[in-house]
Each structure stands twice: as C-alpha cells, then as structure tokens.
Design a protein around this motif. Sequence first.
Motif, short mmCIF file in Angstrom:
data_model
loop_
_atom_site.label_atom_id
_atom_site.label_comp_id
_atom_site.label_asym_id
_atom_site.label_seq_id
_atom_site.Cartn_x
_atom_site.Cartn_y
_atom_site.Cartn_z
N SER A 6 0.81 -1.22 0.00
CA SER A 6 0.00 0.00 0.00
C SER A 6 0.84 1.27 0.00
O SER A 6 0.36 2.33 -0.40
N TRP A 7 2.10 1.19 0.44
CA TRP A 7 2.93 2.39 0.51
C TRP A 7 3.71 2.65 -0.78
O TRP A 7 4.52 3.54 -0.85
N HIS A 8 3.45 1.84 -1.82
CA HIS A 8 4.09 2.05 -3.12
C HIS A 8 3.03 2.35 -4.18
O HIS A 8 1.90 1.89 -4.10
N GLU A 9 3.45 3.10 -5.20
CA GLU A 9 2.61 3.30 -6.38
C GLU A 9 2.83 2.15 -7.35
O GLU A 9 3.95 1.66 -7.50
N PRO A 10 1.77 1.68 -8.04
CA PRO A 10 1.96 0.60 -9.02
C PRO A 10 2.84 1.05 -10.18
O PRO A 10 2.82 2.23 -10.56
N ARG A 61 -3.14 -5.34 -4.22
CA ARG A 61 -2.64 -4.53 -3.11
C ARG A 61 -2.54 -5.42 -1.88
O ARG A 61 -3.55 -5.93 -1.39
#
Length: 297
Positions: free
Chosen positions: A123-127, A136
């Motif tokens: 959740s703390w990264h952008e795809p 996620r």
Amino acid sequence: MFELVLSAPQALVEPVSDALMDELGALSVSVEDADADTDAERALFGEPGMPAPQPGWDRSTLKALFDSEAAATDAMTLLLAQEWAGGLAVQSLQAVEEQDWVRLTQSQFTPVEITPSFWIVPSWHEPPAAATRVIRLDPGLAFGTGTHPTTRMCLRWIARHASAVAGARVLDYGCGSGILAIGASLHGAAEVDAVDIDPAAVEATRHNAAANGVTLRAGLADLVDPPQGRYAVVLANILATPLKLLAPLLCGHLKPGGRLVLAGILERQADELRAAYAPWRTIDVLDAEDGWILMGT
C-alpha cells in the motif's frame, strides 16, 4: 530494548528458549546457526537442493530481547545458575539501537512482478506504469505476500491461463493471505471460494479481498466439504506432506477436466506427489523456480 546473546548446544535450544519466553520475561527469542557464514554452516528446513533437514544445528546462537537491562541481566544470571544448563554461554548483553521498525519493515517489501502487466504492490508504493492488474497486499499474519517462489508460480499460472480462470468457479485451498483467490478474481473468475484451517488466515483473506475490491467466499475448510466436483480450478499452495494427504479431497473438488495446481513442493519431491495423485489425476511439473516446483494438470 536490550539484547542478550547466548550460545547453546542443540539439546539446550528448546528448554532455554522456553525458559526465556515463559519464565524470564523475554519479549522475543530468535535462533540462528552459530556456524553461519563459515565452512561448518548447515542448512535446515528443507532448502531447495539440500538433503532433508536435521532436527537442529549442533551449535546455535539465541538472541533474546528484553525491555530493560535489569531484566536481561536477571535472566542471564538465573539461566547460568541452572544445573541443566551446562554448555550454555553468554556472548553479549547490549542495548539495541533505536530504529523506525515500521519503515525498516516496509523497506523490505517492494512491488513484485508476476508478469509485465500483473504486479503485487504494498500500500505504501505506487503501481508500476505497466501494471494493468494489481494486487494490493501488505505483509501480515498469514502466508502469502508474493515474495516466495511458490506464490509467484501460482500467480503466474493464473495469469498465463486466464482463459481457464475467466468465468470459472475456483477454489483456493489453504488460502493464507488470500492472494491466489484475489488473483483468480482479478482474472475474471465467476466464483471464488477460499478456505484455510487457520481463522487468522480466513480473516486476512476477507480483509485483503475487500481492500482489492473483489468478491469471494472465505471460511474454514468445512465451507466446501464434502467435495462435490464443482470447481473448474483448484489451487493449493501448502507443503508436500499435506498435499499428499489431501490428494483425494482436492481431486474430489474438481469437475471432470478441471485444472489442479499444486505448490509448496521441492524438486526432489516431484515423484512422491505424482505417486500420491496417480489414483485420481496424472500430474506433472508445470513451472520451476529456485528449487521449488509447481505441479498439476
């Protein structure tokens, strides 16, 4: 916090660990090979390409965390005074440097590529820009974050056989975090059932399904027992021994011509699995990675 580091022969590892946790106030205890990174290092836990595991290392290092120096000192003193603890030795007792443990943990989990367009993303990264399908998923109590080869191989199978999954009824047996069930849902499965013997895994699966906006049924194993041959795809990422015991059950859940996908198997265990499933299905190796294999129909 303060860390007490002890060395112990194999026979003392369990009683000393139990005493530290149950009676002496340790917050945690970890056990490591005292000969790690030397010529005497010996693998355990059935690592790929290695012989079957032994009960423990000849010499182990125990690391116990305490909330104060006094508690660590008292534990050390009491242990060394025990007659049964001969062979136990203290290596060190020192303060643990303060760290941002949340940030440190997060740094160990980065996006995982399954295929160029299918990724697992904390959740703390952008795809990644190329990702058209994203799970996620944050690390939690249940197995399955996508970092292990067995999980990646199962998800690769789903992505590569999307035509078999789309519109199908799918069973994820031993669902852990629910990652395979979610992957099947994202690839168009009409219905997905996810079961596990651990209530925490069932709860994790429900939470992760909601976080990914997919609909599935999650429950304990009796959610789908007895087998009625209703699933076009059955996925089971467990371990070789339970997979062998579950052969009649898992095959019984499959429709005629259904696809069975099994993981948690070391390369050296392939023939055992073939023999276990032979009365019901002919299975073979479908994929391999880092000494682990994916088997099925």
